[in-house]
Design a protein around this motif. Sequence first.
Motif, short mmCIF file in Angstrom:
data_model
loop_
_atom_site.label_atom_id
_atom_site.label_comp_id
_atom_site.label_asym_id
_atom_site.label_seq_id
_atom_site.Cartn_x
_atom_site.Cartn_y
_atom_site.Cartn_z
N ALA A 1 2.44 19.30 -3.94
CA ALA A 1 3.12 19.45 -5.23
C ALA A 1 2.16 19.16 -6.38
CB ALA A 1 4.34 18.53 -5.30
N GLY A 2 1.36 18.11 -6.25
CA GLY A 2 0.39 17.79 -7.30
C GLY A 2 -0.67 18.85 -7.45
N ALA A 3 -1.15 19.34 -6.31
CA ALA A 3 -2.17 20.40 -6.35
C ALA A 3 -1.61 21.67 -6.95
CB ALA A 3 -2.71 20.66 -4.94
N ARG A 4 -0.37 22.00 -6.65
CA ARG A 4 0.25 23.21 -7.21
C ARG A 4 0.43 23.09 -8.72
NH1 ARG A 4 4.57 24.73 -2.42
NH2 ARG A 4 3.05 25.80 -1.11
N GLU A 5 0.76 21.90 -9.18
CA GLU A 5 0.86 21.69 -10.63
C GLU A 5 -0.49 21.93 -11.29
OE1 GLU A 5 2.56 17.91 -11.73
OE2 GLU A 5 4.32 18.22 -10.46
N ARG A 6 -1.53 21.43 -10.67
CA ARG A 6 -2.89 21.63 -11.20
C ARG A 6 -3.25 23.11 -11.18
NH1 ARG A 6 -6.66 20.76 -14.48
NH2 ARG A 6 -8.76 20.51 -13.68
N ILE A 7 -2.92 23.82 -10.11
CA ILE A 7 -3.19 25.26 -10.03
C ILE A 7 -2.45 25.99 -11.14
CG2 ILE A 7 -2.72 27.35 -8.65
CD1 ILE A 7 -3.47 25.64 -6.17
N ASP A 8 -1.18 25.64 -11.36
CA ASP A 8 -0.41 26.28 -12.43
C ASP A 8 -1.05 26.04 -13.79
OD1 ASP A 8 1.39 27.23 -10.57
OD2 ASP A 8 2.92 25.71 -10.99
N MET B 1 0.84 -1.18 0.00
CA MET B 1 0.00 0.00 0.00
C MET B 1 0.89 1.25 0.00
SD MET B 1 -3.14 0.76 2.47
CE MET B 1 -2.77 1.76 3.86
N THR B 2 0.61 2.17 -0.94
CA THR B 2 1.41 3.39 -1.00
C THR B 2 0.68 4.52 -0.29
OG1 THR B 2 0.43 4.01 -3.10
CG2 THR B 2 2.47 2.75 -3.18
N THR B 3 1.46 5.28 0.42
CA THR B 3 0.91 6.43 1.14
C THR B 3 1.44 7.70 0.49
OG1 THR B 3 0.94 5.14 3.18
CG2 THR B 3 0.74 7.52 3.39
N VAL B 4 0.51 8.59 0.18
CA VAL B 4 0.90 9.88 -0.41
C VAL B 4 1.21 10.84 0.72
CG1 VAL B 4 0.12 11.79 -1.85
CG2 VAL B 4 -0.58 9.47 -2.41
N THR B 5 2.37 11.46 0.64
CA THR B 5 2.77 12.42 1.67
C THR B 5 2.09 13.76 1.42
OG1 THR B 5 4.67 13.26 0.47
CG2 THR B 5 5.03 11.31 1.86
N ALA B 6 2.07 14.57 2.46
CA ALA B 6 1.51 15.92 2.34
C ALA B 6 2.26 16.70 1.27
CB ALA B 6 1.57 16.64 3.68
N GLU B 7 3.57 16.53 1.22
CA GLU B 7 4.38 17.25 0.23
C GLU B 7 4.00 16.85 -1.19
OE1 GLU B 7 5.80 15.61 2.88
OE2 GLU B 7 6.22 17.38 4.09
N GLU B 8 3.74 15.56 -1.40
CA GLU B 8 3.34 15.08 -2.73
C GLU B 8 1.96 15.61 -3.11
OE1 GLU B 8 5.67 10.81 -3.00
OE2 GLU B 8 3.83 10.93 -1.81
N THR B 9 1.07 15.63 -2.12
CA THR B 9 -0.27 16.17 -2.36
C THR B 9 -0.19 17.64 -2.74
OG1 THR B 9 -1.27 14.60 -0.82
CG2 THR B 9 -2.53 16.59 -1.29
#
Length: 85
Positions: A11-18, A1-9
């Motif tokens: 970073a992904g959200a910022r890419e979407r915002i950009d 099971m993979t756990t997404v870190t807060a930093e990854e979340t």
Amino acid sequence: MTTVTAEETIAGARERIDALDDRILGLVQERMAVSAVVQEARISSGGRRVSLSREMEILGRYRDALGKPGTTLAMTLLELCRGRV
């Protein structure tokens, strides 16, 4: 099971915002170009460059959708699209 870190979340959200910001900027530029066409047609037919009743419709639409900040956003868009009156 993979756990997404807060930093990854984040970073992904910022890419979407950009990506969204890129789309918004493109749409604003497109709106500016279409507005220029409307202004040119209005002026060439003897009308005024700006239609205050139309601007009031736009302000109301943004205010209804976004509240008071929507009015500020609409004013900024109108200024970009027609310049200061």
